[in-house]
Design an enzyme around this catalytic site. Structure first.
Site, mmCIF file in Angstrom:
data_model
loop_
_atom_site.group_PDB
_atom_site.id
_atom_site.type_symbol
_atom_site.label_atom_id
_atom_site.label_comp_id
_atom_site.label_asym_id
_atom_site.label_seq_id
_atom_site.Cartn_x
_atom_site.Cartn_y
_atom_site.Cartn_z
ATOM 1 N N ASP A 146 1.215 2.732 3.854
ATOM 2 C CA ASP A 146 0.394 3.788 3.252
ATOM 3 C C ASP A 146 1.231 5.049 2.989
ATOM 4 O O ASP A 146 0.806 6.168 3.280
ATOM 5 C CB ASP A 146 -0.820 4.114 4.144
ATOM 6 C CG ASP A 146 -1.876 4.940 3.405
ATOM 7 O OD1 ASP A 146 -1.726 5.149 2.194
ATOM 8 O OD2 ASP A 146 -2.832 5.388 4.063
ATOM 9 N N HIS A 169 1.774 5.099 -2.234
ATOM 10 C CA HIS A 169 1.388 6.077 -3.254
ATOM 11 C C HIS A 169 2.663 6.617 -3.879
ATOM 12 O O HIS A 169 3.466 7.242 -3.201
ATOM 13 C CB HIS A 169 0.567 7.203 -2.629
ATOM 14 C CG HIS A 169 -0.704 6.712 -1.999
ATOM 15 N ND1 HIS A 169 -1.870 6.562 -2.711
ATOM 16 C CD2 HIS A 169 -0.971 6.296 -0.737
ATOM 17 C CE1 HIS A 169 -2.813 6.094 -1.903
ATOM 18 N NE2 HIS A 169 -2.299 5.916 -0.697
ATOM 19 N N ARG A 205 2.601 8.540 -6.674
ATOM 20 C CA ARG A 205 2.251 9.875 -7.206
ATOM 21 C C ARG A 205 2.519 10.076 -8.692
ATOM 22 O O ARG A 205 2.259 11.162 -9.204
ATOM 23 C CB ARG A 205 2.965 10.973 -6.421
ATOM 24 C CG ARG A 205 2.638 10.996 -4.952
ATOM 25 C CD ARG A 205 1.215 11.456 -4.683
ATOM 26 N NE ARG A 205 0.945 11.599 -3.265
ATOM 27 C CZ ARG A 205 -0.091 11.034 -2.635
ATOM 28 N NH1 ARG A 205 -0.962 10.286 -3.288
ATOM 29 N NH2 ARG A 205 -0.272 11.224 -1.347
ATOM 30 N N HIS A 255 -5.570 -0.477 5.435
ATOM 31 C CA HIS A 255 -5.288 0.294 6.659
ATOM 32 C C HIS A 255 -6.393 0.293 7.714
ATOM 33 O O HIS A 255 -7.059 1.303 7.945
ATOM 34 C CB HIS A 255 -4.885 1.730 6.326
ATOM 35 C CG HIS A 255 -5.667 2.388 5.205
ATOM 36 N ND1 HIS A 255 -7.043 2.369 5.135
ATOM 37 C CD2 HIS A 255 -5.241 3.089 4.122
ATOM 38 C CE1 HIS A 255 -7.426 3.026 4.058
ATOM 39 N NE2 HIS A 255 -6.358 3.468 3.429
ATOM 40 N N ASN A 261 -5.806 9.576 6.706
ATOM 41 C CA ASN A 261 -7.102 8.957 6.477
ATOM 42 C C ASN A 261 -6.892 7.476 6.179
ATOM 43 O O ASN A 261 -6.258 7.151 5.189
ATOM 44 C CB ASN A 261 -7.799 9.638 5.297
ATOM 45 C CG ASN A 261 -9.250 9.223 5.193
ATOM 46 O OD1 ASN A 261 -9.779 8.597 6.102
ATOM 47 N ND2 ASN A 261 -9.874 9.556 4.080
ATOM 48 N N ASN A 267 -4.672 6.189 -7.147
ATOM 49 C CA ASN A 267 -5.184 7.572 -7.085
ATOM 50 C C ASN A 267 -4.127 8.571 -7.532
ATOM 51 O O ASN A 267 -3.699 9.444 -6.789
ATOM 52 C CB ASN A 267 -5.744 7.918 -5.710
ATOM 53 C CG ASN A 267 -4.776 7.641 -4.583
ATOM 54 O OD1 ASN A 267 -3.793 6.921 -4.755
ATOM 55 N ND2 ASN A 267 -5.033 8.212 -3.435
ATOM 56 N N HIS A 287 0.842 -1.209 0.000
ATOM 57 C CA HIS A 287 0.000 0.000 0.000
ATOM 58 C C HIS A 287 0.871 1.251 0.000
ATOM 59 O O HIS A 287 1.195 1.794 1.056
ATOM 60 C CB HIS A 287 -0.923 -0.015 1.226
ATOM 61 C CG HIS A 287 -2.027 0.997 1.127
ATOM 62 N ND1 HIS A 287 -3.321 0.701 1.478
ATOM 63 C CD2 HIS A 287 -2.038 2.286 0.716
ATOM 64 C CE1 HIS A 287 -4.075 1.772 1.288
ATOM 65 N NE2 HIS A 287 -3.312 2.747 0.832
#
Lengths: 448, 320
Positions: free
Chosen positions: A325, A82, A84, A252, A298, A114, A80
Site C-alpha cells: 500500500d 499508489h 500518484r 489491506h 487507512n 485514486n 497495491h
C-alpha cells in the site's frame, strides 16, 4: 497488454549490462513455489525469458552473476501501490514509484486508481500504460475504478477499461458504501473475470476517524475508526459476491474479524482472497501515541490481537498476498496535525526487509511461503505473467540477500516522498537485484 | 552545573500534557501557584517576574475564560500579552499551524499559549519552535492548566488529594478536561470514577486506570469531590443521549442528589455551566460549589505555569 518497458531512456551507465541477451545467475538458492523448487541451482536467462534452470550451468553467457548466498525468486509483484500520476506528480510519478519498486525488489506493481483525475475510463488507463512504457522501471498494471470518479454511485466503464488494459478494479481509498451499487458492480465485472478489490470500510461507522478506535484513541482524544467498520463491509461483500461469482479480494486486511471472515469464506469454497501490508503485520495503534503522522494510515493500525490475527492469516494461507500500500505524501502534507494529515506511508523500498522481520525471523512462514505471497499468488490473482521461474516464462527475477543488515534511510530512497515510520531502523534482508524481462532494472550499489 | 546546587524541580520549558509531569513537578507547580495567588489580593496586582517577555495567545478555537485567564496571568507577571485568533483551519487556508507559528516566533516571542481543535497540536508545535509552548487545550486530548487548577482547588479545600474519591460526570468522551483531570488526580493518589451513559463513557477509559460506572446514584455517598462536565451540545453531532430531559434525569446534579452526598462534598465544574442541565442553579450557587474559586485559582495556576516554563527556558539559555 500490460506495458513492459523496453529500455531505459538514453544512455545509462548504471545499466551498462542491460542489453546483454544472456545472463547466468549462478549458485543462488532458487525459491519457486510454482514448481515447488527450493534448491541451490543455476538460472539461465536468454532473450528475456527463462532459458534453463538446473544444476549444470550452460558454459557461455554474456554475463555470469554469482548469486551465492542469495535468494533467487520469481519477480515480486506488489498489487497495491499508489503511483500518484496523473495529478500528484510532486509526491510520486510512474517513473519514481517504479524506481522505488525496482530498488525494493519488485518487478511489477499494480497501481490504484485514486489519482487526479481518477482512473475511471479507458483513456486514463491508456495514459498510465503509455507513461509506463516510456518511463517505468518495472511492469505497471493499472487498476481501474469500479465507479465513476470513485464516488460509489454509477458504474465506471469497466469493459472499456478492460479492453484498454486495466488488470483489476477497485475504488481504493473508499469502499462502495451502497450495497446495491456494489452488487451491480460485482455482477457486471463478473463477465470479465477481473479481480474485484474492495477497501472495506463502512463510513457510517467512524467515518470521521483518524486512527483505530480503542483505548489509545480514547486516551488521546482522537476520533476512532472501529475494526467493525472493516468487518461489516467485508461481511456484506462476501455475501454479495457469493451471488455473483465475482473474484473478490479484500485489500489491506487490518483486523482479526476480517481474517476470520475470509477464512470461513475460503472454507466454504468461495473465491475470496486477501492481502495484508507489512505495517499491519508489525505495528499497533499505540504507535500513534506521539501524534506522529507517519503512523496515520487507512485502514488504521489496530490492536496487538489484530496484528497477531493478520500474521496467523498469512501463516495458514487465509491471507494470500503481501502488498505494501505504497502511499507517498509530500512532507508538507505530513506537517499537518494528526487529524488533518493524509493517510498512508511509503513502503516499496522497505517491504522485503519488513516481511522478513514480521514473518521469517519469527519463523511464521518459510521462504517458499513468502515467495508465494509476494509473487506467485499476486500473479495468479491478477492473471499476469510472472510468479514462476519455469522455463519459457518471462525472466522477471528478484534477488535477495536474506542476511544483509542495513539501516532504513528515507534520504536514500528512490521514491519522491519520505513518509516512512521505519526511518532509521536497523533491518535484515534486502533486494540486491531486480530483473524485468531479462534486463537489470536494479542492482544494489555502494551508494545504497 | 555546580556541585552542591540542587537540581531544580521544574526544568520544562513546555507544558503540553499532565501525563509527562511527575508527582513532584505537579506539587511544585501547585506550591508556586500558591505564592502567586497572594499577588491577586494586593492592591497593585503585578510582579515583575516576566518583564520584557512576550506571551502570544494563539487561539484557534472560541474561548473566553481560558484566554482571559492566560492574558491576565501574563499581565500580572508584567509580560506583554498579544492575541492571535484564527478560526479557519490551516489546511483550508493553505498555511499550516507550524508555518503560522514559525512566523510569529520570528517576531520574537517567548511563550506561545496554544488552543487548537486538533488533538496533539501542542506537541506538534513544541517540536517545531524554540520558544516555550503552553497547551491551553488541544482537541479532545488535553487541557493541563484546567487539570492543575482543579487539583489546586481540591487541595485548597480538602488539604490533600491522596486517597480522595473523585467522580467526573458527563461527556467524558469528548472532554479534554476529563482526560487531563484523570491523569492529574491519579498522579496525586486520588481514585477516579467516571460517570455517564456508555455512549459518553466507554469501557476503554478503564485502560487509563479509572473506574467506569453508568449509575450516578449509586456512587454519590462515597464521593469527596464530584466534577460535573459541561454537556457540549455543539459537539454532540451524533448525540450520546436521547434528550436533555433524559440526561438531566440520570446525570444532572440537583439538590436531591446533593443531599445523598457526604456533607463536605465538593462540587466542581470547569465552566461554562449549562444551568439546569448538568448542574441545578441552586447547587451551582450553593456552598458546596467551587466554581468561582476554580476560576480565581486558574489565574494563579497559569501565572505559575508561565513563570516556571519561562524560567526553565531562560535557565537553559544561561547554562554553560
Amino acid at each position: 497488454m500490460p506495458a513492459v518497458p523496453r529500455r531505459p531512456r538514453g544512455p545509462d551507465p548504471e545499466f551498462g549490462s542491460t542489453m546483454k541477451s544472456t545472463i547466468l545467475i549462478r549458485g543462488g538458492r532458487v525459491v519457486d513455489p510454482s514448481q515447488e523448487i527450493d534448491a541451490v541451482l543455476d538460472l539461465a536467462i536468454k532473450d528475456g525469458r527463462i532459458a534453463a534452470l538446473g544444476k549444470s550451468a550452460p558454459r557461455s553467457a554474456d554475463e555470469v552473476y554469482d548469486a551465492g548466498g542469495l535468494i533467487v525468486a520469481p519477480g515480486f509483484i506488489d498489487m497495491h501501490v499508489h503511483l500518484r500520476e496523473p495529478g500528484h506528480e510532486a509526491q510520486e510519478t510512474i517513473e519514481s514509484g517504479t524506481a522505488a519498486a525496482a530498488a525494493g525488489g519488485f518487478t511489477a506493481v499494480a497501481c490504484m486508481p485514486n489519482t487526479a483525475p481518477p482512473l475511471d475510463n479507458d483513456s486514463a488507463i491508456e495514459f498510465v500504460l503509455r507513461q509506463a512504457a516510456r518511463t517505468a522501471h518495472t511492469r505497471v498494471y493499472p487498476i481501474g475504478a469500479l465507479t465513476e470518479k470513485r464516488e460509489g454511485k454509477e458504474l465506471a466503464e469497466l469493459g472499456l477499461m478492460v479492453r484498454a488494459g486495466a488488470i483489476a478494479f477497485s475504488d481504493d481509498g473508499d469502499g462502495i458504501q451502497d450495497a446495491g451499487v456494489c452488487l451491480r458492480a460485482m455482477k457486471y465485472l463478473s463477465m470479465f473475470d477481473r479481480l474485484f478489490i474492495q477497501h472495506c470500510q463502512d463510513r457510517t461507522l467512524g467515518g470521521g476517524g483518524c486512527m483505530n478506535a480503542g483505548p489509545t484513541a480514547t486516551r488521546l482524544g482522537l476520533p476512532g475508526i472501529p475494526a467493525a467498520s472493516e468487518v461489516l463491509m467485508a461481511q456484506r461483500d462476501i455475501a454479495l459476491a457469493r451471488q455473483t461469482g465475482v473474484r473478490y479480494h479484500v485489500a489491506h486486511v487490518s483486523c482479526a474479524g476480517t481474517v476470520e471472515l475470509v477464512r470461513q469464506a475460503k472454507r466454504a469454497g468461495q473465491r475470496v482472497t486477501a492481502e495484508v501490508t507489512p505495517h499491519h503485520l508489525l505495528l499497533t495503534d499505540e504507535a500513534c501515541a506521539t501524534f506522529d503522522t507517519n503512523y496515520k494510515m487507512n485502514p488504521p493500525l489496530r490492536s496487538r490481537a489484530d496484528v497477531e490475527a493478520c500474521v496467523a492469516g498469512v501463516q495458514d494461507g487465509t491471507i494470500d498476498c503481501l502488498a505494501c500500500d505504497h502511499a507517498p505524501h509530500g512532507k508538507e502534507a505530513k506537517e499537518y496535525e494528526f487529524q488533518e494529515a493524509p493517510f498512508g506511508i511509503i513502503g516499496l523500498e522497505t517491504a522485503v526487509a519488513l516481511y522478513i522481520r514480521a514473518l521469517l525471523l519469527p519463523k511464521v512462514i518459510d521462504w517458499p511461503q513468502l515467495v508465494r505471497a509476494a509473487s506467485t499468488r499476486p500473479a495468479q490473482l491478477l492473471g499476469v505473467p510472472g510468479g514462476s521461474l519455469a522455463v519459457g516464462q518471462p525472466a522477471d527475477v528478484t534477488l535477495i540477500d536474506p542476511t544483509a543488515e542495513w539501516t532504513i534511510d528515507v534520504e536514500r530512497m528512490r521514491s519522491k516522498s519520505r513518509n516512512c515510520p521505519f526511518d532509521g531502523e536497523r533491518v535484515q534482508g534486502r533486494a540486491v537485484g531486480t530483473i524485468v524481462e531479462g534486463q537489470w532494472r536494479f542492482r544494489l550499489t555502494e551508494r545504497d | 552545573m555546580t556541585a552542591g546546587i540542587e537540581r531544580p524541580v521544574w526544568t520544562r520549558k513546555h507544558l503540553l500534557t499532565i501525563n509527562e509531569l511527575s508527582r513532584e513537578e505537579i506539587l511544585f507547580l501547585l506550591d508556586t501557584a500558591e505564592s502567586f495567588k497572594e499577588v491577586s489580593t494586593r492592591s497593585v496586582k503585578k510582579v515583575p517576574a516576566l518583564r520584557g517577555r512576550v506571551v502570544v495567545l494563539m487561539f484557534f478555537e472560541d474561548s473566553t475564560r481560558t484566554r482571559m485567564s492566560f492574558e491576565l496571568a501574563a499581565q500580572r507577571l508584567s509580560a506583554d500579552a498579544i492575541d492571535f485568533a484564527e478560526k479557519v483551519s490551516s489546511t483550508k487556508k493553505g498555511e499550516t499551524l507550524l508555518d503560522t507559528a514559525r512566523n510569529i516566533e520570528a517576531m520574537g516571542v517567548d511563550i506561545m499559549v496554544l488552543r487548537h481543535p486538533a488533538a496533539g497540536a501542542a506537541e506538534h508545535l513544541a517540536r517545531a519552535v524554540n520558544c516555550c509552548v503552553v497547551n491551553a487545550g488541544d482537541g479532545q486530548h488535553a487541557h493541563p492548566t484546567q487539570a492543575l487548577l482543579d487539583l489546586f482547588t481540591i487541595r485548597e479545600h480538602k488539604g490533600r488529594i491522596e486517597g480522595l474519591n473523585v467522580a467526573i460526570v458527563g461527556d467524558i468522551l469528548h472532554s479534554r478536561v476529563a482526560r487531563s483531570d484523570i491523569r492529574g488526580l491519579q498522579k496525586l493518589g486520588a481514585r477516579v470514577t467516571l460517570v455517564g451513559p456508555p455512549t459518553l463513557v466507554s469501557r476503554d477509559f478503564e485502560a487509563m486506570g479509572a473506574r467506569v460506572t453508568h449509575d450516578f446514584e449509586s456512587i454519590l455517598p462515597e464521593m469527596d469531590v464530584i466534577s460535573m462536565l459541561r454537556i457540549q451540545k455543539e459537539r454532540m453531532t451524533a448525540s450520546g443521549f436521547p434528550s436533555v430531559r433524559e440526561y438531566v434525569h440520570f446525570y444532572g446534579m440537583n439538590r436531591e442528589r446533593l443531599r445523598r452526598c457526604r456533607p463536605d462534598v465538593l462540587i466542581m465544574h470547569p465552566g461554562p455551566v449549562n444551568r439546569g442541565i448538568e448542574l441545578a442553579a441552586d447547587v451551582a450557587d450553593g456552598p458546596s460549589s467551587s466554581i468561582l474559586r476554580q476560576v480565581t485559582n486558574g489565574l494563579a495556576v497559569r501565572m505559575a505555569v508561565l513563570f516556571l516554563c519561562q524560567q526553565a527556558a531562560a535557565g537553559g539559555e544561561h547554562a554553560p
